[in-house]
Write an enzyme that holds these catalytic residues in place. Structure first.
Site, PDB file in Angstrom:
ATOM      1  CG  ASN A   1       7.295 108.751 -15.938  1.00  0.00           C
ATOM      2  OD1 ASN A   1       7.036 109.179 -17.057  1.00  0.00           O
ATOM      3  ND2 ASN A   1       6.377 108.192 -15.171  1.00  0.00           N
ATOM      4  CG  ASP A   2       6.605 105.577 -12.919  1.00  0.00           C
ATOM      5  OD1 ASP A   2       7.201 106.661 -12.827  1.00  0.00           O
ATOM      6  OD2 ASP A   2       5.524 105.345 -12.363  1.00  0.00           O
TER       7      ASP A   2
ATOM      8  CD  GLN B   1       4.260 105.101 -17.305  1.00  0.00           C
ATOM      9  OE1 GLN B   1       3.443 105.914 -16.940  1.00  0.00           O
ATOM     10  NE2 GLN B   1       3.938 104.028 -17.996  1.00  0.00           N
TER      11      GLN B   1
ATOM     12  CD1 TRP C   1       4.850 112.041 -16.999  1.00  0.00           C
ATOM     13  CD2 TRP C   1       3.149 113.487 -16.999  1.00  0.00           C
ATOM     14  NE1 TRP C   1       3.700 111.338 -16.694  1.00  0.00           N
ATOM     15  CE2 TRP C   1       2.651 112.208 -16.692  1.00  0.00           C
ATOM     16  CE3 TRP C   1       2.261 114.566 -17.068  1.00  0.00           C
ATOM     17  CZ2 TRP C   1       1.306 111.974 -16.427  1.00  0.00           C
ATOM     18  CZ3 TRP C   1       0.916 114.325 -16.816  1.00  0.00           C
ATOM     19  CH2 TRP C   1       0.449 113.048 -16.496  1.00  0.00           C
TER      20      TRP C   1
ATOM     21  CG  ASP D   1       1.033 102.768 -10.206  1.00  0.00           C
ATOM     22  OD1 ASP D   1       0.719 103.040 -11.375  1.00  0.00           O
ATOM     23  OD2 ASP D   1       1.388 103.631  -9.381  1.00  0.00           O
TER      24      ASP D   1
ATOM     25  CD  GLU E   1       2.171 107.975  -7.606  1.00  0.00           C
ATOM     26  OE1 GLU E   1       1.467 108.347  -8.547  1.00  0.00           O
ATOM     27  OE2 GLU E   1       3.317 108.433  -7.395  1.00  0.00           O
TER      28      GLU E   1
END
Length: 664
Positions: free
Chosen positions: A137-138, A154, A162, A262, A318
């Site tokens: 992910n991110d 991530q 996840w 974050d 976020e």
């Protein structure tokens, strides 16, 4: 990745666990532990229902059990992941993931789609960033260091879903070809035992690299941590050390233990000789907020009084990003700005972009405004277009983005996570989930002065191979024209359209209600649209993804131009999300309509009017794959001819064969 791979998966340059020969996509035995528990519960509930039905009758005429029939009575619904651990949702929202429904339930979903090896293999992209397998992910801490671009992200090294979040790490010379390195950071301390979450890199004037990241503690609280490279002279930065001072920041009073995550790249404030970072959160009234800390050593921090910004009703913010852009016309406007450049400045030459990823709807919103370091405030230039209620980086599937300043090319580069819109079951079968958007440069639009311009980094053009020119084609109302492309699975398309002026003048009816998301997509006909291109289509057009313009006249008499993606007919599969997405795009007097489209197997990215409006779609064709993939021009409008004044289509090379070595 062309038709040659259809018969043999052995040549595919990635990890892939194929289905049994001839199988139609059954669920593999290996699954995430939480899914196993759910599967067990679903089976127990179903057995109890069958037993109850049997006991309610005499059983004399009961037919033998039919496993295929039983499966048709199981409703597959997404299992929520992420929110329970304090981050945004990590499922696509597409069924199936297995919760039981009673037999005969009208809400029960149909059986899962029978994906085949060929279909799943084809979905792997050719020139977008992806790890070899598993979940991603991110984007985290992107930077340029000693000739190398670094991307951390991530990553779950153990599963396609996840969880167990670590930091994957890859390096590149050109932002296009990547070499995967060992994991950079793993959850091995109490302060990040539940996950090494999103973070940002700051490079000090001395060259020292500071990495701040959110750790989810052994009790799932969110804290901020510091890490530095063990050997800063190593261009590849293979080894990282977590600070003995961690955690360096705990949630302040009034902030929830799971609403503090974050950290941004730090910017230098010469007024008090400190570095400042911003962190997103929300208050008890569901107001999205950004708080700021100051530090001199990145170990000790002081909360700056007040809030950088707040927007009521927007919820948790976020992946906040905060950076300057050059706003004055001239050569500087064509370059990016370092995060610390003009940090305390105000005036016509500099604006500051504030961006947040909204946990409520999982979209990335931004606004352009003015930063006042003395008062620790940022104000949008147009309150109607504030963060969370106005502009988005992308109107499709795009989240958790992060920018960095590239000193080698004096540009600001944007990364964004593109999640899946298929079912988790399909992801498990193919062995991977998610990818990163093509990195984009970010500039202030000095023509409209109301938005940013995003454009694929110039290195993408090095992947262009053979091209075909279709300029000057006239597209009659109601027509579809096939484009003769040898391999239409990986494309870079640049198109400029023009509508005859008479038709524009004759369009007098108001169409104030038009909206991409609530429209009928490419099949809905208006006077001036939809028209554009059909990509990832098959010959019969039973599968197609439409990228189109739609022009409507408002009650004020002005024309409004929409750019949309229609995914409704992108696939025959029933376990994916299919929508019409898009927004309006500013078109100035005298401008023709232009769009650039990147097509790469299961992803389509569009950049309209030089990048004023961008859209990303994940699509999963079942027939329009390999050599069966086609492209078309179309005009479904009822009142005008459309001319493709300029249309060039390049076939794109793949990037999995690395042309360089990381030996340094």
């Amino acid at each position: 990745m062309d038709g040659r791979h259809l018969e043999s998966s052995s040549s595919l340059p990635f990890s892939y666990a194929p289905l049994p020969s001839g199988a139609a996509a059954g669920v593999p035995a290996e699954r995430h532990r939480s899914n196993t528990r759910l599967l067990f519960l679903a089976a127990v509930v179903f057995c109890l229902l069958v037993l109850a039905a049997f006991l309610s009758g005499d059983g004399r005429d009961a037919p033998p059990p039919d496993p295929s029939a039983a499966s048709s009575h199981v409703a597959f619904r997404p299992v929520s992941r992420g929110p329970s651990d304090g981050v945004s949702e990590k499922t696509s929202g597409a069924f199936p993931t297995l919760l039981s429904a009673t037999a005969g339930d009208s809400a029960a979903a149909p059986p899962p789609y029978p994906w085949t090896n060929a279909m799943l293999e084809w979905q792997r992209t050719g020139f977008h960033f992806q790890p070899p397998k598993n979940w991603m992910n991110d984007p985290n801490g992107p930077m340029w260091h000693k000739g190398w671009y670094h991307l951390f992200y991530q990553y779950n090294p153990d599963s396609v879903v996840w969880g167990n979040i670590t930091w994957g790490h890859a390096v590149s010379r050109d932002l296009v070809h990547w070499e995967h390195l060992p994991l950079a950071m793993v959850p091995d301390r109490w302060y990040d035992l539940s996950g090494v979450w999103t973070g940002s890199a700051t490079i000090l004037p001395t060259g020292q690299i500071i990495m701040l990241y959110t750790g989810s503690t052994n009790e799932s609280a969110q804290v901020q941590n510091l890490a530095v490279p063990v050997d800063p002279s190593d261009p590849l930065l293979k080894t990282w050390a977590k600070s003995d001072s961690n955690p360096v920041l705990f949630p302040p009073p009034g902030i929830g233990a799971r609403d503090f995550r974050d950290p941004t790249t730090a910017w230098y404030d010469p007024s008090d000789d400190t570095w400042k970072i911003a962190i997103g959160s929300k208050d008890g009234s569901h107001v999205g907020i950004v708080i700021v800390y100051r530090t001199r050593d990145f170990v000790s921090y002081e909360l700056v009084p007040g809030l950088l910004h707040r927007v009521p009703g927007t919820g948790m913010w976020e992946c906040v990003d905060f950076f300057p852009v050059a706003a004055a016309e001239g050569p500087e406007a064509a370059e990016g700005m370092d995060t610390s450049a003009a940090a305390a400045a105000a005036g016509p030459g500099v604006r500051h972009v504030l961006k947040a990823s909204m946990d409520d709807d999982r979209h990335d919103y931004y606004a352009i405004g003015t930063y006042d370091a003395e008062t620790n405030t940022w104000r949008p230039e147009d309150e109607r277009m504030d963060v969370g209620i106005g502009l988005r980086y992308d109107w499709g599937k795009f989240y958790a983005s992060k920018t960095f300043y590239d000193p080698a090319r004096r540009r600001r580069v944007l990364w964004g996570w593109i999640g899946e819109t298929d079912s988790e079951r399909a992801d498990v079968l193919k062995g991977w989930a998610s990818l990163q958007a093509i990195p984009r440069t970010v500039l202030f639009d000095t023509k409209t002065r109301s938005n940013l311009l995003q454009w694929p980094v110039e290195e993408v053009e090095r992947l262009r191979m053979s091209s075909k020119n279709f300029s000057g084609i006239v597209i009659d109302s109601g027509s579809v024209l096939s484009l003769n492309i040898t391999r239409a699975t990986q494309l870079d398309i640049e198109a400029v359209f023009e509508i005859e002026g008479e038709a524009l003048a004759m369009t007098v009816e108001a169409d104030v209600g038009y909206n991409c998301s609530t429209s009928g997509g490419a099949a809905e006909r208006g006077m001036l649209g939809p028209f554009g291109l059909l990509v990832l289509a098959n010959e019969r057009l039973s599968e197609q993804t439409a990228v189109y313009f739609y022009i409507a006249r408002g009650t004020d008499g002005n024309l409004r131009t929409h750019i949309c993606h229609d995914e409704l007919r992108s696939s025959r599969a029933n376990d994916i999300i299919k929508r019409v997405v898009g927004s309006t795009v500013p078109v100035l007097d005298g401008e023709r309509l232009s769009v650039r489209i990147l097509v790469d197997h299961s992803i389509v990215e569009s950049f309209a009017q030089g990048g004023r409006t961008c859209i990303t779609s994940r699509v999963y064709p079942t027939e329009a794959i390999y050599s069966a993939t086609k492209a078309f021009l179309f005009n479904n409008g009822t009142g005008a001819l459309v001319i493709a004044r300029s249309l060039t289509i390049w076939e794109m090379d793949s990037t999995f064969d690395h042309p360089y070595s990381t030996q340094v």
